[in-house]
Design a protein around this motif. Sequence first.
Motif, PDB file in Angstrom:
ATOM      1  N   ILE A  31      63.302  39.802   7.537  1.00  0.00           N
ATOM      2  CA  ILE A  31      63.735  41.195   7.367  1.00  0.00           C
ATOM      3  C   ILE A  31      64.482  41.666   8.610  1.00  0.00           C
ATOM      4  O   ILE A  31      65.557  42.267   8.512  1.00  0.00           O
ATOM      5  N   THR A  32      63.931  41.401   9.771  1.00  0.00           N
ATOM      6  CA  THR A  32      64.571  41.823  11.018  1.00  0.00           C
ATOM      7  C   THR A  32      65.910  41.133  11.202  1.00  0.00           C
ATOM      8  O   THR A  32      66.893  41.774  11.601  1.00  0.00           O
ATOM      9  N   ALA A  33      65.965  39.851  10.899  1.00  0.00           N
ATOM     10  CA  ALA A  33      67.240  39.126  11.017  1.00  0.00           C
ATOM     11  C   ALA A  33      68.282  39.704  10.064  1.00  0.00           C
ATOM     12  O   ALA A  33      69.464  39.843  10.425  1.00  0.00           O
ATOM     13  N   SER A  34      67.863  40.086   8.853  1.00  0.00           N
ATOM     14  CA  SER A  34      68.818  40.664   7.906  1.00  0.00           C
ATOM     15  C   SER A  34      69.312  42.023   8.384  1.00  0.00           C
ATOM     16  O   SER A  34      70.482  42.375   8.192  1.00  0.00           O
ATOM     17  N   LEU A  35      68.451  42.791   9.035  1.00  0.00           N
ATOM     18  CA  LEU A  35      68.865  44.088   9.574  1.00  0.00           C
ATOM     19  C   LEU A  35      69.857  43.922  10.725  1.00  0.00           C
ATOM     20  O   LEU A  35      70.848  44.655  10.812  1.00  0.00           O
ATOM     21  N   VAL A  36      69.584  42.965  11.588  1.00  0.00           N
ATOM     22  CA  VAL A  36      70.519  42.691  12.690  1.00  0.00           C
ATOM     23  C   VAL A  36      71.847  42.197  12.128  1.00  0.00           C
ATOM     24  O   VAL A  36      72.920  42.611  12.574  1.00  0.00           O
ATOM     25  N   GLY A  37      71.783  41.362  11.103  1.00  0.00           N
ATOM     26  CA  GLY A  37      73.005  40.890  10.456  1.00  0.00           C
ATOM     27  C   GLY A  37      73.781  42.037   9.819  1.00  0.00           C
ATOM     28  O   GLY A  37      75.016  42.092   9.896  1.00  0.00           O
ATOM     29  N   ALA A  38      73.065  42.976   9.188  1.00  0.00           N
ATOM     30  CA  ALA A  38      73.721  44.142   8.585  1.00  0.00           C
ATOM     31  C   ALA A  38      74.397  44.989   9.653  1.00  0.00           C
ATOM     32  O   ALA A  38      75.511  45.503   9.449  1.00  0.00           O
ATOM     33  N   TYR A  39      73.747  45.120  10.803  1.00  0.00           N
ATOM     34  CA  TYR A  39      74.347  45.889  11.902  1.00  0.00           C
ATOM     35  C   TYR A  39      75.646  45.228  12.375  1.00  0.00           C
ATOM     36  O   TYR A  39      76.673  45.901  12.524  1.00  0.00           O
ATOM     37  N   TYR A  40      75.604  43.933  12.600  1.00  0.00           N
ATOM     38  CA  TYR A  40      76.808  43.250  13.073  1.00  0.00           C
ATOM     39  C   TYR A  40      77.919  43.259  12.023  1.00  0.00           C
ATOM     40  O   TYR A  40      79.097  43.386  12.366  1.00  0.00           O
ATOM     41  N   ALA A  41      77.556  43.172  10.754  1.00  0.00           N
ATOM     42  CA  ALA A  41      78.562  43.272   9.695  1.00  0.00           C
ATOM     43  C   ALA A  41      79.199  44.661   9.691  1.00  0.00           C
ATOM     44  O   ALA A  41      80.425  44.794   9.582  1.00  0.00           O
ATOM     45  N   MET A  43      79.421  46.716  12.219  1.00  0.00           N
ATOM     46  CA  MET A  43      80.248  46.865  13.424  1.00  0.00           C
ATOM     47  C   MET A  43      81.556  46.081  13.290  1.00  0.00           C
ATOM     48  O   MET A  43      82.610  46.531  13.736  1.00  0.00           O
ATOM     49  N   PHE A  44      81.486  44.919  12.643  1.00  0.00           N
ATOM     50  CA  PHE A  44      82.705  44.142  12.414  1.00  0.00           C
ATOM     51  C   PHE A  44      83.671  44.931  11.540  1.00  0.00           C
ATOM     52  O   PHE A  44      84.865  45.037  11.844  1.00  0.00           O
ATOM     53  N   ILE A  45      83.148  45.498  10.448  1.00  0.00           N
ATOM     54  CA  ILE A  45      83.996  46.270   9.538  1.00  0.00           C
ATOM     55  C   ILE A  45      84.552  47.507  10.235  1.00  0.00           C
ATOM     56  O   ILE A  45      85.738  47.832  10.100  1.00  0.00           O
ATOM     57  N   THR A  46      83.717  48.196  10.994  1.00  0.00           N
ATOM     58  CA  THR A  46      84.168  49.388  11.718  1.00  0.00           C
ATOM     59  C   THR A  46      85.248  49.031  12.727  1.00  0.00           C
ATOM     60  O   THR A  46      86.274  49.721  12.829  1.00  0.00           O
ATOM     61  N   ASN A  47      85.034  47.972  13.479  1.00  0.00           N
ATOM     62  CA  ASN A  47      86.052  47.525  14.440  1.00  0.00           C
ATOM     63  C   ASN A  47      87.342  47.147  13.725  1.00  0.00           C
ATOM     64  O   ASN A  47      88.434  47.481  14.190  1.00  0.00           O
ATOM     65  N   TYR A  48      87.219  46.456  12.627  1.00  0.00           N
ATOM     66  CA  TYR A  48      88.413  46.043  11.881  1.00  0.00           C
ATOM     67  C   TYR A  48      89.209  47.269  11.409  1.00  0.00           C
ATOM     68  O   TYR A  48      90.428  47.331  11.574  1.00  0.00           O
TER      69      TYR A  48
END
Length: 135
Positions: A31-41, A43-48
């Motif tokens: 669950i924690t790994a999926s949340l961290v992955g969601a955060y990075y996704a 941030m990637f989309i926002t940066n893009y």
Amino acid sequence: RDLNKTTIIVIIGVLLVLFFVIRSFWTPVFITASLVGAYYAAMFITNYIFLDLQGYEGLSSFVPFFSFIIIVALGVDYSIFLMMRFKEYPHLSPKEAVVLASKQTGGVIISAVINLGGIFATLILAGLVVLTEMA
């Protein structure tokens, strides 16, 4: 530096709470790994969107911080909600239990997603770059 410290503290805190509530090891880790992955996704989309498509020079400094807090807080909430429902079906196979728990909690979670999506979408209309980035 503050984001890194906060991230570590929040992740450890979330893991400890999930270990206590769910009473297993791997499920809270996933669950924690999926949340961290969601955060990075996110941030990637926002940066893009803002750096690559719109040509801004950078994001507002508090966008990554608040995005992390919001994504983890909401994600943990609904993960716990789903997992507690999942634990109500120990007699079923894990696959069947997840499907049944998802069916029973899916409406509430999707309603919250639609509601929050609308709330964050209204930030775009404010006309402030920082609020648009948060949205």
